[in-house]
Design a protein around this motif. Structure first.
Motif, PDB file in Angstrom:
ATOM      1  N   GLU A 254      19.020  42.675  53.133  1.00  0.00           N
ATOM      2  CA  GLU A 254      18.882  44.119  52.961  1.00  0.00           C
ATOM      3  C   GLU A 254      17.933  44.454  51.816  1.00  0.00           C
ATOM      4  OE1 GLU A 254      22.379  46.440  52.836  1.00  0.00           O
ATOM      5  OE2 GLU A 254      23.207  45.642  54.700  1.00  0.00           O
ATOM      6  N   ILE A 255      17.958  43.647  50.769  1.00  0.00           N
ATOM      7  CA  ILE A 255      17.061  43.896  49.631  1.00  0.00           C
ATOM      8  C   ILE A 255      15.612  43.725  50.059  1.00  0.00           C
ATOM      9  CG2 ILE A 255      16.343  43.075  47.354  1.00  0.00           C
ATOM     10  CD1 ILE A 255      19.251  42.296  46.832  1.00  0.00           C
ATOM     11  N   VAL A 256      15.306  42.609  50.718  1.00  0.00           N
ATOM     12  CA  VAL A 256      13.920  42.377  51.126  1.00  0.00           C
ATOM     13  C   VAL A 256      13.490  43.409  52.162  1.00  0.00           C
ATOM     14  CG1 VAL A 256      14.367  40.705  52.990  1.00  0.00           C
ATOM     15  CG2 VAL A 256      12.259  40.583  51.701  1.00  0.00           C
ATOM     16  N   ALA A 257      14.411  43.816  53.048  1.00  0.00           N
ATOM     17  CA  ALA A 257      14.091  44.831  54.054  1.00  0.00           C
ATOM     18  C   ALA A 257      13.726  46.160  53.398  1.00  0.00           C
ATOM     19  CB  ALA A 257      15.271  45.012  55.006  1.00  0.00           C
ATOM     20  N   LYS A 258      14.540  46.592  52.450  1.00  0.00           N
ATOM     21  CA  LYS A 258      14.275  47.856  51.753  1.00  0.00           C
ATOM     22  C   LYS A 258      12.931  47.818  51.036  1.00  0.00           C
ATOM     23  CE  LYS A 258      19.118  49.214  50.951  1.00  0.00           C
ATOM     24  NZ  LYS A 258      20.163  49.415  49.906  1.00  0.00           N
ATOM     25  N   GLN A 259      12.638  46.699  50.384  1.00  0.00           N
ATOM     26  CA  GLN A 259      11.383  46.599  49.639  1.00  0.00           C
ATOM     27  C   GLN A 259      10.172  46.623  50.562  1.00  0.00           C
ATOM     28  OE1 GLN A 259      11.434  43.355  46.814  1.00  0.00           O
ATOM     29  NE2 GLN A 259      13.246  44.125  45.765  1.00  0.00           N
ATOM     30  N   ILE A 260      10.285  45.968  51.721  1.00  0.00           N
ATOM     31  CA  ILE A 260       9.180  45.977  52.686  1.00  0.00           C
ATOM     32  C   ILE A 260       8.916  47.388  53.207  1.00  0.00           C
ATOM     33  CG2 ILE A 260       8.512  45.266  55.021  1.00  0.00           C
ATOM     34  CD1 ILE A 260       9.873  42.566  54.427  1.00  0.00           C
ATOM     35  N   ILE A 261       9.987  48.082  53.567  1.00  0.00           N
ATOM     36  CA  ILE A 261       9.824  49.420  54.132  1.00  0.00           C
ATOM     37  C   ILE A 261       9.320  50.403  53.066  1.00  0.00           C
ATOM     38  CG2 ILE A 261      10.963  51.322  55.333  1.00  0.00           C
ATOM     39  CD1 ILE A 261      10.578  48.580  56.865  1.00  0.00           C
ATOM     40  N   GLU A 262       9.774  50.265  51.849  1.00  0.00           N
ATOM     41  CA  GLU A 262       9.273  51.100  50.759  1.00  0.00           C
ATOM     42  C   GLU A 262       7.786  50.859  50.540  1.00  0.00           C
ATOM     43  OE1 GLU A 262      11.776  50.182  47.457  1.00  0.00           O
ATOM     44  OE2 GLU A 262      13.480  51.376  48.204  1.00  0.00           O
ATOM     45  N   PHE A 263       7.377  49.606  50.635  1.00  0.00           N
ATOM     46  CA  PHE A 263       5.953  49.249  50.499  1.00  0.00           C
ATOM     47  C   PHE A 263       5.135  49.955  51.581  1.00  0.00           C
ATOM     48  CE2 PHE A 263       2.752  46.269  52.287  1.00  0.00           C
ATOM     49  CZ  PHE A 263       1.813  46.308  51.258  1.00  0.00           C
ATOM     50  N   ILE A 264       5.587  49.878  52.818  1.00  0.00           N
ATOM     51  CA  ILE A 264       4.855  50.486  53.931  1.00  0.00           C
ATOM     52  C   ILE A 264       4.812  52.017  53.777  1.00  0.00           C
ATOM     53  CG2 ILE A 264       4.906  50.932  56.430  1.00  0.00           C
ATOM     54  CD1 ILE A 264       6.027  48.096  56.771  1.00  0.00           C
ATOM     55  N   GLN A 265       5.928  52.618  53.412  1.00  0.00           N
ATOM     56  CA  GLN A 265       5.992  54.080  53.283  1.00  0.00           C
ATOM     57  C   GLN A 265       5.095  54.607  52.165  1.00  0.00           C
ATOM     58  OE1 GLN A 265      10.431  54.580  53.133  1.00  0.00           O
ATOM     59  NE2 GLN A 265      10.010  56.067  54.747  1.00  0.00           N
ATOM     60  N   ALA A 266       4.853  53.773  51.164  1.00  0.00           N
ATOM     61  CA  ALA A 266       4.039  54.218  50.022  1.00  0.00           C
ATOM     62  C   ALA A 266       2.551  54.192  50.318  1.00  0.00           C
ATOM     63  CB  ALA A 266       4.345  53.345  48.805  1.00  0.00           C
ATOM     64  N   LEU A 267       2.158  53.602  51.435  1.00  0.00           N
ATOM     65  CA  LEU A 267       0.726  53.483  51.755  1.00  0.00           C
ATOM     66  C   LEU A 267       0.151  54.788  52.278  1.00  0.00           C
ATOM     67  CD1 LEU A 267       0.794  49.958  53.465  1.00  0.00           C
ATOM     68  CD2 LEU A 267       0.253  50.542  51.088  1.00  0.00           C
TER      69      LEU A 267
END
Length: 294
Positions: free
Chosen positions: A281-294
């Motif tokens: 869940e931690i890695v998933a949240k970080q990946i999605i946050e990365f994508i959303q910030a682009l």
């Protein structure tokens, strides 16, 4: 979730799953698994669910190196033939054919923003593929790639050398002797690798590794290939039972200092191992946050 069949650019038949959110989207994560693995790991399922919640679809597929040993079907001159595949027999450079085939399939399905995500050897395949696409000037394919996500990119040649220690040269000599005898499909002794591995695949990692020797943290102070990735770049490692030679915080500092990408996000996850077990869940949240910030 939909089963998706597609053909790699060299005729290998592959399939995977496309997990869609509730809304139609042009964004999709293309996931490439690592050694002896497949597209149905817990980590992939969790990332897919988090992506769907943010209107991002998720496509994971079993590449020709999935599992250990298996038959894969390949179209050769119009005829379907069975050839040996799986981690034990794969040529990692052929990951290019798989990934490009998957990108073309996603474009055919209407996706315009593709985020390449790899784990372990999957990262190696993605970086190699990206490099090849740039060298070949494949602008149409490069334009649809909006980000590169690398989970636990491993320095394979050096890690193998350290893993085998004083036995490295003797195993390499054994493999080369088998090569001269034409026994490329024979297996190496079980102590020679972390998985059962054929002579030809062992030599790919131990000797014929120039094209994939781009993660030389601590010995390559330019990381030229990684620095050629001009898309937003996300990199993560764990700090427990991870396949790295440095401590995770030291590795992150080294890579952050060398990589000049202005849209980089490079870090490690506390308590995570190489597979991110229990930290999905931690890695998933970080990946999605990365994508959303682009």
């Amino acid at each position: 979730m939909k089963k998706i069949d597609f053909i790699a650019t060299d005729g290998v038949n592959l399939n995977g799953f496309l997990q869609e959110g509730s809304k139609k989207t042009k964004k999709v994560i293309l996931s490439v698994h690592g050694m002896s693995s497949n597209c149905f790991k817990e980590r992939e399922m969790v990332i897919a669910c988090y992506a769907n919640q943010k209107d991002i679809d998720y496509f994971g597929f079993n590449n020709r190196g999935s599992e250990l040993v298996k038959y894969i079907q390949k179209d050769i001159n119009g005829k379907k033939e069975k050839i040996l595949g799986g981690t034990s027999y794969e040529n990692v450079l052929e990951g290019y054919e798989d990934i490009v085939g998957a990108i073309l399939k996603l474009k055919e399905l209407g996706y315009q923003e593709i985020f390449l995500q790899g784990h372990s050897l999957g990262c190696t395949k993605i970086v190699y593929t990206y490099q090849e696409l740039k060298e070949e000037g494949e602008i149409d394919l490069l334009d649809c790639i909006k980000g590169v996500i690398l989970l636990s990119l491993v320095d394979i040649p050096k890690t193998l050398e350290v893993y085998l220690g004083e036995n490295y040269k003797s195993y390499l000599k054994l493999a080369e002797e088998k090569e001269k005898e034409g026994k490329m499909l024979d297996f190496m002794p079980k102590e020679a690798f972390i998985h059962p591995i054929s002579i030809k695949t062992f030599l790919r990692y131990a000797r014929d590794n120039k094209e994939i020797d781009f993660a030389g943290y601590g010995r390559d102070f330019q990381l030229k290939t990684l620095n050629k990735i001009d898309k937003p770049l996300f990199m993560r490692w764990g700090n427990e039972k991870e396949m790295i030679l440095q401590k995770a915080d030291e590795l992150v500092a080294i890579v952050n200092n060398i990589i000049g990408n202005e849209k980089k996000n490079i870090d490690y996850i506390e308590g995570a191992n190489h597979s991110y077990d229990g930290k999905e869940e931690i890695v998933a949240k970080q990946i999605i946050e990365f994508i959303q910030a682009l």
